[in-house]
Design a protein around this motif. Structure first.
Motif, PDB file in Angstrom:
ATOM      1  N   SER A   8       0.829  -1.202   0.000  1.00 50.96           N
ATOM      2  CA  SER A   8       0.000   0.000   0.000  1.00 50.96           C
ATOM      3  C   SER A   8       0.863   1.252   0.000  1.00 50.96           C
ATOM      4  CB  SER A   8      -0.929  -0.017   1.221  1.00 50.96           C
ATOM      5  OG  SER A   8      -1.666   1.170   1.291  1.00 50.96           O
ATOM      6  N   SER A   9       1.956   1.220   0.754  1.00 55.30           N
ATOM      7  CA  SER A   9       2.885   2.342   0.803  1.00 55.30           C
ATOM      8  C   SER A   9       3.520   2.577  -0.562  1.00 55.30           C
ATOM      9  CB  SER A   9       3.957   2.060   1.851  1.00 55.30           C
ATOM     10  OG  SER A   9       4.955   3.047   1.817  1.00 55.30           O
ATOM     11  N   LYS A  10       3.932   1.494  -1.233  1.00 52.17           N
ATOM     12  CA  LYS A  10       4.507   1.620  -2.569  1.00 52.17           C
ATOM     13  C   LYS A  10       3.478   2.184  -3.547  1.00 52.17           C
ATOM     14  CE  LYS A  10       8.184  -1.819  -2.720  1.00 52.17           C
ATOM     15  NZ  LYS A  10       8.708  -2.975  -3.455  1.00 52.17           N
ATOM     16  N   SER A  11       2.257   1.701  -3.468  1.00 52.06           N
ATOM     17  CA  SER A  11       1.199   2.193  -4.356  1.00 52.06           C
ATOM     18  C   SER A  11       0.972   3.684  -4.158  1.00 52.06           C
ATOM     19  CB  SER A  11      -0.116   1.445  -4.100  1.00 52.06           C
ATOM     20  OG  SER A  11       0.014   0.102  -4.469  1.00 52.06           O
ATOM     21  N   LYS A 124      11.742   3.284 -10.461  1.00 51.21           N
ATOM     22  CA  LYS A 124      12.674   2.154 -10.349  1.00 51.21           C
ATOM     23  C   LYS A 124      13.127   1.994  -8.892  1.00 51.21           C
ATOM     24  CE  LYS A 124      17.033   0.452 -12.211  1.00 51.21           C
ATOM     25  NZ  LYS A 124      18.152   0.715 -13.148  1.00 51.21           N
ATOM     26  N   GLN A 125      13.421   3.096  -8.214  1.00 52.44           N
ATOM     27  CA  GLN A 125      13.842   3.038  -6.812  1.00 52.44           C
ATOM     28  C   GLN A 125      12.726   2.523  -5.913  1.00 52.44           C
ATOM     29  OE1 GLN A 125      15.131   7.066  -6.170  1.00 52.44           O
ATOM     30  NE2 GLN A 125      17.207   6.664  -6.936  1.00 52.44           N
ATOM     31  N   ILE A 126      11.516   3.003  -6.138  1.00 54.26           N
ATOM     32  CA  ILE A 126      10.374   2.575  -5.324  1.00 54.26           C
ATOM     33  C   ILE A 126      10.125   1.079  -5.486  1.00 54.26           C
ATOM     34  CG2 ILE A 126       7.862   2.763  -5.021  1.00 54.26           C
ATOM     35  CD1 ILE A 126       8.212   5.782  -5.824  1.00 54.26           C
ATOM     36  N   LEU A 127      10.115   0.626  -6.729  1.00 52.74           N
ATOM     37  CA  LEU A 127       9.828  -0.788  -6.993  1.00 52.74           C
ATOM     38  C   LEU A 127      10.987  -1.693  -6.600  1.00 52.74           C
ATOM     39  CD1 LEU A 127       7.956  -0.508 -10.402  1.00 52.74           C
ATOM     40  CD2 LEU A 127       6.986  -0.867  -8.121  1.00 52.74           C
ATOM     41  N   GLY A 128      12.187  -1.155  -6.534  1.00 54.63           N
ATOM     42  CA  GLY A 128      13.363  -1.951  -6.190  1.00 54.63           C
ATOM     43  C   GLY A 128      13.523  -2.208  -4.697  1.00 54.63           C
ATOM     44  N   ARG A 129      12.777  -1.461  -3.893  1.00 55.93           N
ATOM     45  CA  ARG A 129      12.883  -1.675  -2.437  1.00 55.93           C
ATOM     46  C   ARG A 129      12.155  -2.937  -2.039  1.00 55.93           C
ATOM     47  NH1 ARG A 129      11.701   4.162  -1.873  1.00 55.93           N
ATOM     48  NH2 ARG A 129       9.614   3.563  -1.335  1.00 55.93           N
TER      49      ARG A 129
END
Length: 130
Positions: A8-11, A124-129
């Motif tokens: 949810s945080s990533k979204s 890319k940074q958000i999805l890579g975490r």
């Protein structure tokens, strides 16, 4: 933090990236982050169009990558589709995502490129975490 809370945080972060792009380029008709498999992850397109646009964007990205590789143009920077009524521009956002911008025919492509490249790095940074 639970898996659902993390997702949810990533979204929310991805939605904020798109909102920031819309503030920077208000004339855009739509913005989207899609998976390379063609699924909408975050967007502000009408719901009826979202999955179709996501699938076409993933296809455009894949085709663009193959074209640049086969013609020895290097890595794909963007795929631009221009029609009589506007543009659809597709950017790679890492190995897992596609960034899509749809704008009117008089869109400022230079501004779109600047904003999209910065957004692609952030996505890319958000999805890579983990």
């Amino acid at each position: 933090m639970s898996v659902n809370t993390h997702q949810s945080s990533k979204s929310m972060e991805l939605s904020q990236v798109l909102a920031q792009m819309r503030r920077g380029i208000p004339e855009l008709h739509g913005t989207m982050i899609a998976s390379v498999d063609g699924l909408a992850v975050a967007h502000d397109f009408p719901e009826a169009d979202a999955e179709r646009v996501a699938a076409m964007a993933a296809t455009a990205l894949g085709l663009g990558k193959r074209i640049t590789e086969r013609t020895e143009l290097g890595g794909l920077a963007e795929a631009v589709i221009r029609g009589d009524n506007g543009y659809l521009v597709v950017y790679s956002a890492g190995d897992d995502a596609v960034l899509v911008l749809q704008g009117p025919v008089d869109s400022n492509l230079g501004l779109m490129r600047i904003e999209a490249r910065a957004a692609a790095v952030e996505i890319k940074q958000i999805l890579g975490r983990a």
